[in-house]
Design an enzyme around this catalytic site. Structure first.
Site, PDB file in Angstrom:
ATOM      1  N   GLY A  12       0.827  -1.210   0.000  1.00 59.29           N
ATOM      2  CA  GLY A  12       0.000   0.000   0.000  1.00 59.29           C
ATOM      3  C   GLY A  12       0.857   1.255   0.000  1.00 59.29           C
ATOM      4  O   GLY A  12       2.073   1.197   0.219  1.00 59.29           O
ATOM      5  N   ASP A  13       0.212   2.392  -0.298  1.00 56.55           N
ATOM      6  CA  ASP A  13       0.875   3.704  -0.284  1.00 56.55           C
ATOM      7  C   ASP A  13       2.056   3.796  -1.252  1.00 56.55           C
ATOM      8  O   ASP A  13       3.027   4.515  -1.012  1.00 56.55           O
ATOM      9  CB  ASP A  13       1.357   4.069   1.139  1.00 56.55           C
ATOM     10  CG  ASP A  13       0.217   4.094   2.118  1.00 56.55           C
ATOM     11  OD1 ASP A  13      -0.901   4.447   1.716  1.00 56.55           O
ATOM     12  OD2 ASP A  13       0.447   3.748   3.298  1.00 56.55           O
ATOM     13  N   LYS A  16       0.010   5.330  -5.729  1.00 56.61           N
ATOM     14  CA  LYS A  16      -1.010   5.021  -6.742  1.00 56.61           C
ATOM     15  C   LYS A  16      -1.758   6.284  -7.155  1.00 56.61           C
ATOM     16  O   LYS A  16      -2.024   6.493  -8.343  1.00 56.61           O
ATOM     17  CB  LYS A  16      -2.012   3.975  -6.196  1.00 56.61           C
ATOM     18  CG  LYS A  16      -1.373   2.638  -5.845  1.00 56.61           C
ATOM     19  CD  LYS A  16      -2.373   1.665  -5.247  1.00 56.61           C
ATOM     20  CE  LYS A  16      -2.885   2.086  -3.884  1.00 56.61           C
ATOM     21  NZ  LYS A  16      -1.873   2.082  -2.816  1.00 56.61           N
ATOM     22  N   LYS A  18      -0.869   9.424  -7.252  1.00 50.16           N
ATOM     23  CA  LYS A  18      -0.097  10.272  -8.175  1.00 50.16           C
ATOM     24  C   LYS A  18      -0.086   9.658  -9.584  1.00 50.16           C
ATOM     25  O   LYS A  18      -0.293  10.363 -10.570  1.00 50.16           O
ATOM     26  CB  LYS A  18       1.336  10.441  -7.654  1.00 50.16           C
ATOM     27  CG  LYS A  18       2.280  10.600  -8.800  1.00 50.16           C
ATOM     28  CD  LYS A  18       3.405  11.486  -8.804  1.00 50.16           C
ATOM     29  CE  LYS A  18       3.916  11.583 -10.240  1.00 50.16           C
ATOM     30  NZ  LYS A  18       5.168  12.266 -10.370  1.00 50.16           N
ATOM     31  N   GLY A  40      -5.905   6.063   1.358  1.00 52.03           N
ATOM     32  CA  GLY A  40      -5.592   7.494   1.311  1.00 52.03           C
ATOM     33  C   GLY A  40      -4.658   7.715   0.138  1.00 52.03           C
ATOM     34  O   GLY A  40      -3.511   7.285   0.169  1.00 52.03           O
ATOM     35  N   HIS A  41      -5.187   8.320  -0.929  1.00 54.29           N
ATOM     36  CA  HIS A  41      -4.404   8.516  -2.153  1.00 54.29           C
ATOM     37  C   HIS A  41      -4.111  10.002  -2.307  1.00 54.29           C
ATOM     38  O   HIS A  41      -5.024  10.805  -2.415  1.00 54.29           O
ATOM     39  CB  HIS A  41      -5.172   7.975  -3.367  1.00 54.29           C
ATOM     40  CG  HIS A  41      -5.427   6.499  -3.298  1.00 54.29           C
ATOM     41  ND1 HIS A  41      -6.166   5.817  -4.228  1.00 54.29           N
ATOM     42  CD2 HIS A  41      -5.018   5.568  -2.398  1.00 54.29           C
ATOM     43  CE1 HIS A  41      -6.198   4.527  -3.894  1.00 54.29           C
ATOM     44  NE2 HIS A  41      -5.526   4.359  -2.786  1.00 54.29           N
ATOM     45  N   THR A  42      -2.833  10.341  -2.321  1.00 57.78           N
ATOM     46  CA  THR A  42      -2.431  11.749  -2.337  1.00 57.78           C
ATOM     47  C   THR A  42      -2.124  12.209  -3.756  1.00 57.78           C
ATOM     48  O   THR A  42      -1.384  11.532  -4.481  1.00 57.78           O
ATOM     49  CB  THR A  42      -1.154  11.937  -1.487  1.00 57.78           C
ATOM     50  OG1 THR A  42      -1.325  11.208  -0.273  1.00 57.78           O
ATOM     51  CG2 THR A  42      -0.892  13.406  -1.202  1.00 57.78           C
ATOM     52  N   GLN A 223      -4.984  -0.017  -1.503  1.00 60.87           N
ATOM     53  CA  GLN A 223      -4.083  -0.884  -0.735  1.00 60.87           C
ATOM     54  C   GLN A 223      -3.023  -1.484  -1.677  1.00 60.87           C
ATOM     55  O   GLN A 223      -2.732  -0.901  -2.702  1.00 60.87           O
ATOM     56  CB  GLN A 223      -4.856  -1.976   0.027  1.00 60.87           C
ATOM     57  CG  GLN A 223      -5.710  -1.431   1.176  1.00 60.87           C
ATOM     58  CD  GLN A 223      -7.047  -0.852   0.754  1.00 60.87           C
ATOM     59  OE1 GLN A 223      -7.791  -1.466   0.015  1.00 60.87           O
ATOM     60  NE2 GLN A 223      -7.370   0.345   1.221  1.00 60.87           N
ATOM     61  N   GLY A 300      -2.199   9.119   9.643  1.00 62.94           N
ATOM     62  CA  GLY A 300      -1.068   9.923  10.112  1.00 62.94           C
ATOM     63  C   GLY A 300       0.010   9.104  10.825  1.00 62.94           C
ATOM     64  O   GLY A 300       1.008   9.649  11.296  1.00 62.94           O
ATOM     65  N   ARG A 301      -0.175   7.767  10.897  1.00 60.69           N
ATOM     66  CA  ARG A 301       0.824   6.940  11.580  1.00 60.69           C
ATOM     67  C   ARG A 301       2.136   6.938  10.783  1.00 60.69           C
ATOM     68  O   ARG A 301       2.093   6.930   9.540  1.00 60.69           O
ATOM     69  CB  ARG A 301       0.330   5.488  11.685  1.00 60.69           C
ATOM     70  CG  ARG A 301      -0.852   5.304  12.592  1.00 60.69           C
ATOM     71  CD  ARG A 301      -1.323   3.854  12.600  1.00 60.69           C
ATOM     72  NE  ARG A 301      -1.956   3.462  11.350  1.00 60.69           N
ATOM     73  CZ  ARG A 301      -2.395   2.243  11.087  1.00 60.69           C
ATOM     74  NH1 ARG A 301      -2.248   1.272  11.971  1.00 60.69           N
ATOM     75  NH2 ARG A 301      -2.972   1.967   9.934  1.00 60.69           N
ATOM     76  N   ASP A 331      13.401   9.847  -5.630  1.00 59.37           N
ATOM     77  CA  ASP A 331      14.123  10.943  -4.977  1.00 59.37           C
ATOM     78  C   ASP A 331      14.347  10.688  -3.481  1.00 59.37           C
ATOM     79  O   ASP A 331      15.231  11.304  -2.891  1.00 59.37           O
ATOM     80  CB  ASP A 331      13.375  12.261  -5.185  1.00 59.37           C
ATOM     81  CG  ASP A 331      11.909  12.164  -4.786  1.00 59.37           C
ATOM     82  OD1 ASP A 331      11.210  11.266  -5.294  1.00 59.37           O
ATOM     83  OD2 ASP A 331      11.473  12.977  -3.949  1.00 59.37           O
TER      84      ASP A 331
END
Ligand code: GDP
Ligand code: IMO
Ligand code: MG
Length: 422
Positions: A12-13, A16, A18, A40-42, A223, A300-301, A331
């Site tokens: 997960g994270d 995806k 972006k 949570g997709h940023t 996920q 936020g963990r 990066d």
């Protein structure tokens, strides 16, 4: 663009959101097919940050249609809050969003039970997002779930909710938790139902008709592969099929309509929640957390961090049929002298080329590493493959080679522009 399933190929994270935002430019429709607001997709557009939980990330591109498919579990209040939040940020939310009638609901007793079960498990907890995802999918499988089609039918919703609250209150009481008030839950959820009603439709037919018209569909996975209920590190998983097959069952689009599978990975590994993570490494975690990176978009963990695990991603390529690999967060490794890549696992003298299914054995696995020199130069301004430092290209080629998928996209920063196509 060919119909494309995008999946997370780690825990997960992977970035995806972006990559979905980038690929949406060429798509007509973006569909979420599983998971709930545990995701949570940023997406960054200029200096504005958007975090999507249930609404497909494609919503940020005007003119694109977004579908929340039948395989998703929807917390109606969470979804209303998300829609209102997006409107406040200037996003158009109207005839560009479609919600499946048959998507199941996450109700307050699911969240309370999620919390109670985690507390009961103590040190063996899963580390869930406490969004009620497991209990909601549990009800779906037990055939005691409520769906969007029920929420928008007031008399039926009232009757079904009443029985479900009565049963779940007796379970909550057994846990020593406070029971729920039918009246309070009913009025709050009916209000959310009224707000969502205009979006609710038969999305299977909508997607079928879109396919007939040769529209291009992008499936937004939530996920990651090793959180899959079947293929992940059970029981430290989520409760849906996060792998490519889930996109078909979660949307009603048949497999032969899928042309391509893109797997997203970070250039390293992260995981949030409990469960084995063979390449976990405190130094990388300190480095990334020190840069203000790798904190969960939903809870936020701080995320656990480690080296890239090609044993895991090779398995992800196998179960998802990954054609193309998108590597994000390159990066993040810019300052390292030396970078490790896990190419095998070892327990004593036994080597493993695949993730062992026994989670206790996996927890004992020691990674076998190949080591690469770091490029020690910022890459976030790079836009062309040839502009990347040779050492970065060598590392990326090895990562793709050990995974067994074609490297197609490299992301060097969170914004749309910071993307290199090969
Ligand atoms: P998702 O759940 O897979 O959509 O990923 P998240 O949004 O939860 O976490 C990925 C994080 O990495 C987000 O903060 C993104 O903005 C960020 N991100 C994605 N790609 C890149 C990249 O190439 N470089 C940097 N610096 N950040 C990235
Ligand atoms: P995106 O879509 C990372 C993890 C939780 C926990 C396990 C079970 O942003 O990649 P759940 O609440 O689903 O019952 O929790 O799964 N988890 C995620 N980890 N990214 C996510 O979503 C996740 N959604 C759930 O931390 O370990
Ligand atoms: Mg995320």
């Amino acid at each position: 663009m060919a119909n494309t399933i995008l999946v997370g190929a780690q825990w997960g994270d992977e970035g995806k959101g972006k990559i979905i935002d980038v690929l949406t430019e060429e798509a007509d429709i973006v569909v979420r097919t599983q998971g709930g607001n545990n995701a949570g997709h940023t997406v960054w557009l200029g200096s504005k940050k958007y975090v999507l939980h249930l609404v497909p990330s494609g919503i940020l591109r005007p003119g694109k249609k977004c579908v929340i498919g039948n395989g998703v579990v929807i917390d109606p209040i969470g979804l209303v809050e998300e829609i209102e939040g997006l409107i406040r940020l200037g996003v158009k939310m109207g005839d560009n969003l479609f919600i499946s009638e048959t998507a199941h609901l996450v109700l307050p007793y699911h969240r309370l039970l999620d919390e109670q079960r985690e507390t009961l498990k103590g040190k063996n907890k899963i580390g869930t997002t406490k969004r009620g995802i497991g209990p909601a999918y549990g009800d779906k499988a037990a055939r005691t779930g409520l769906r969007m089609i029920d929420l928008v039918n007031p008399p039926r919703f009232a009757a079904l909710l009443k029985t479900r609250i009565a049963e779940n209150n007796s379970i909550l009481k057994a846990f020593g938790a406070k029971p729920l008030s039918f009246q309070k839950v009913h009025s709050a959820y009916r209000a959310a139902g009224d707000r969502l009603q205009p979006f609710v439709t038969n999305t299977v037919v909508l997607l079928h008709e879109a396919n007939e018209k040769k529209a291009s569909i992008l499936f937004e996975g939530a996920q990651g592969t090793f959180l899959d209920i079947d293929h992940g590190t059970y029981p430290f998983v989520t409760s849906s099929n996060t792998t490519a097959g889930g996109a078909c069952t979660g949307s009603g689009v048949p497999p032969h309509r899928v042309d391509r599978v893109v797997g997203v990975v970070k250039a390293y590994t992260t995981r949030v929640g409990e469960g084995p993570l063979p390449t976990e490494n405190a130094e990388i975690a300190d480095l990334l957390h020190g840069m203000g990176r790798e904190f969960g978009a939903t809870t936020g963990r701080p995320r656990r961090c480690g080296w890239f695990d090609a044993v895991a991603t090779r398995q992800a390529a196998m179960v998802n049929g990954i054609d193309e690999l998108a590597v994000t967060n390159l990066d993040g490794l810019d300052t390292l002298d030396s970078i490790k890549l896990c190419v095998g696992y070892r327990v004593g003298r036994t080597r493993y080329a695949y993730i062992p299914n026994d989670v206790e054995l996996l927890a004992q696995c020691q990674p076998v590493y190949e080591e690469f020199p770091g490029w020690k130069t910022p890459v976030s301004a790079v836009r062309q493959w040839k502009e990347l430092p040779l050492k970065a290209r060598t590392y990326l080629k090895a990562l793709a080679d050990r995974t067994g998928a074609r490297l197609a996209i490299v992301s060097v920063g969170p914004s749309r522009e910071q993307t290199v196509f090969l």
